[in-house]
Every structure is written in C-alpha cells, then in structure tokens.
Design a protein around this motif. Sequence first.
Motif, short mmCIF file in Angstrom:
data_model
loop_
_atom_site.label_atom_id
_atom_site.label_comp_id
_atom_site.label_asym_id
_atom_site.label_seq_id
_atom_site.Cartn_x
_atom_site.Cartn_y
_atom_site.Cartn_z
N ALA A 160 0.82 -1.20 0.00
CA ALA A 160 0.00 0.00 0.00
C ALA A 160 0.86 1.25 0.00
O ALA A 160 1.86 1.33 0.71
N SER A 161 0.44 2.23 -0.80
CA SER A 161 1.07 3.55 -0.84
C SER A 161 -0.02 4.59 -0.63
O SER A 161 -0.52 5.19 -1.59
N PRO A 162 -0.47 4.81 0.62
CA PRO A 162 -1.59 5.73 0.87
C PRO A 162 -1.29 7.13 0.36
O PRO A 162 -0.17 7.63 0.52
N PRO A 163 -2.26 7.78 -0.29
CA PRO A 163 -2.03 9.14 -0.79
C PRO A 163 -1.86 10.11 0.37
O PRO A 163 -2.41 9.90 1.47
N PRO A 164 -1.09 11.18 0.16
CA PRO A 164 -0.84 12.12 1.26
C PRO A 164 -2.05 12.96 1.63
O PRO A 164 -2.16 13.41 2.77
N ASP A 165 -2.97 13.17 0.68
CA ASP A 165 -4.12 14.03 0.97
C ASP A 165 -5.24 13.23 1.64
O ASP A 165 -5.60 12.14 1.20
N GLU A 166 -5.78 13.80 2.71
CA GLU A 166 -6.79 13.11 3.51
C GLU A 166 -8.06 12.83 2.71
O GLU A 166 -8.75 11.84 2.98
N GLU A 167 -8.37 13.66 1.74
CA GLU A 167 -9.60 13.49 0.97
C GLU A 167 -9.66 12.13 0.29
O GLU A 167 -10.73 11.52 0.19
N ARG A 168 -8.52 11.64 -0.19
CA ARG A 168 -8.52 10.37 -0.93
C ARG A 168 -8.13 9.17 -0.08
O ARG A 168 -8.16 8.04 -0.57
N GLN A 169 -7.77 9.38 1.16
CA GLN A 169 -7.32 8.26 1.99
C GLN A 169 -8.44 7.27 2.26
O GLN A 169 -8.20 6.05 2.31
N GLY A 170 -9.67 7.77 2.45
CA GLY A 170 -10.80 6.87 2.67
C GLY A 170 -11.07 6.00 1.46
O GLY A 170 -11.28 4.78 1.58
N LEU A 171 -11.04 6.61 0.25
CA LEU A 171 -11.21 5.85 -0.98
C LEU A 171 -10.11 4.82 -1.12
O LEU A 171 -10.36 3.66 -1.49
N TYR A 172 -8.88 5.23 -0.84
CA TYR A 172 -7.74 4.32 -0.99
C TYR A 172 -7.91 3.10 -0.09
O TYR A 172 -7.68 1.97 -0.50
N ARG A 173 -8.31 3.34 1.14
CA ARG A 173 -8.50 2.22 2.07
C ARG A 173 -9.60 1.29 1.57
O ARG A 173 -9.48 0.07 1.68
#
Length: 336
Positions: A160-173
Amino acid sequence: MTRATSRISTDVDFERDGFQTGTLRVPHSHDRSAYGHIAIPVAVLKRGTGPTVLLTGGNHGDEYEGPIALAKLVRRLPALAISGRLIVIPALNFPAHMNGSRTSPIDKGNLNRMFPGARDGTPTQMIAHYVETILLPMADLALDLHAGGASMNHLPTLLASPPPDEERQGLYRRLVEGFGAPNVMIANLLGEDRTFAAAAERQGKLFLCGEFGGFGTCDPTGLAIVEDGIERLLTTVGLLPEHPAPEPRPGRLLRVEGERHYVFAPCPGLFEPAFRLGDDVSEGQLAGRIHDPHAPWRDAVELHFRGSGVAVCVRSFTHVQPGDCVVHLAADTNWT
C-alpha cells in the motif's frame, strides 16, 4: 515540427470505444534489426464513462503471477460489461519477461529502479518514461503485480502507498480492502524513489502493488489471490458496475520500519535460515547462519534480527554475497 512526448508508439487508440489489442513499440536498432522495435503486448477496453484503471505485470521478468493473471483477464475482456477504461499490459518489461530474468537482457535495466526514465534512453528507460508520461496521466488507479522472482519468496501481500491528501485516503482504504489480500504492507523502500510507486506519487495517482509468490515460479495460491483481487478491485472502483460490491477484507495490516526490519549478509557463504516465511520473530532472535564453504571447520557467522515482526520475505538462493538481503520483516500497524 512538434517533438513527440515519447519515442514509443502504439497501434491502439486509447480514446476509442470498444476492445483493442496491439503493441507498444519500443525503438531498438541493433546488429540484426537496423529499424526494429520491441513489441510489448497491450489490451484496451473502453465502454461508457467511468474510471481508467491501468493493470501491469512483468515489471520484473522472473515474476509470473501477474502476467498469467492478466493474460487470462485479457481473454475475458470482450465479454466484460465495464463502465470506464481498462488498460492491461501483462508483461511491461517484455524483454526481461521473455528472458525469465529480473532485468532486461538488452540493457540490464531493472524497470522498477528506472523511473522517471528517459525519452532518449535505453529501452528500459524508454519504457519507464512512457509509463510516467503517457500511461499514468491517463489513469485514475494503477495496479502493478509482482512476486519475489528467482531470488526471493514473499508472503502474499498487497503493498500500500496511501495518498498524502486526507480526501482520498478513505477511498484508498476501500480499494485496499476491496482487493482483499490476506496481508497488506505499508512499505518502506529506504528512500528509493525510482520505482513505479514513486512515479505514481509524482503523478498524483492512486497506486497499488503486490508480492504474490517467488522462487521464479507461478504459485497457485498467489495466482488465485491475484485473480480474485483484480475482480474485486475493478468492482470496488466502479469499473464493473453490474457486479455486487465485494465485502471488504481488511487483511493483516503491516508496516516495514526502516533498516531494522532488514537483515543483510555481511560476508559470502551459504545462508542457513533459522525461521520460516510467515513466522513472528523478536528483536535479537537468531535469523540464520552463514557457513564458509572454503573453510567448513570455521564457526558459522550468526545473524540476528534487529527488530520484531513477521517474516514477509526470504531469500531463495542459499549462496550469498555481502549486501544480499536474506530476510525482511514487517510489524503490525494501523492506518493512522
């Protein structure tokens, strides 16, 4: 005259609706082919509106779960009712794939250490440059499938390489849990920024990678995880809208904690592991021994773990040289 962004050309139209197969043509002039090119197979399916997903395997040529899973997917593409665009390249470093080697036999290039590449570079550099400048800008999500290759063996793990911006972290998870791998590892490549993951980060794209076997073979368990994970991921991202949403599978979340989670050989010899892949180990525990084949009467050199965690990757070659990684660990963690 406008200078082309990349020297690589293709006979597929990424903007055309429908199913297409063709090649990426990497210029390669050599002794037996003055005007030749390397033909990398590519398939594209575009229907309706929706996300663009880039699926690649064969970044390293001795890793096979990805290329086989993606070849099987390509044969199913004409029948898939998708909403969006799917770009599938089963063997990205095609010369290495055909040679069964980690690196290209043409220029010895390790594609996953070549980004951002070079327009006018070697064939491997040109491939990296094409991915970073042409393919990634088109994609909303990229999945690059790996294994340990000939020299390593991995627990089946999504990287996993979680995006730095919080807006997309939920989608990434949600995408990670949608893929549903048994293990998920937030990797630490010790500052390495020449990888596909680093290229995706520079382009601001969501990126997933994974290690699903090793020993230079196709592992049936790893292959099944990859095939199921691809289907689940495409459904989760919305590319297969008619499929029921998969139940999230969080998997065991792990993190590599810098150099203390790696064990390197300090001398040449024969490595005897003192653990098994998947074992939970503790700091200070014996990791293995290196035996001197030239002086078998000498005491073996003992190696010890510098951190605690689960053994996620082990070297497959018994012969080692100074600097070879013989095992690396990852520790349980959480998303925050």
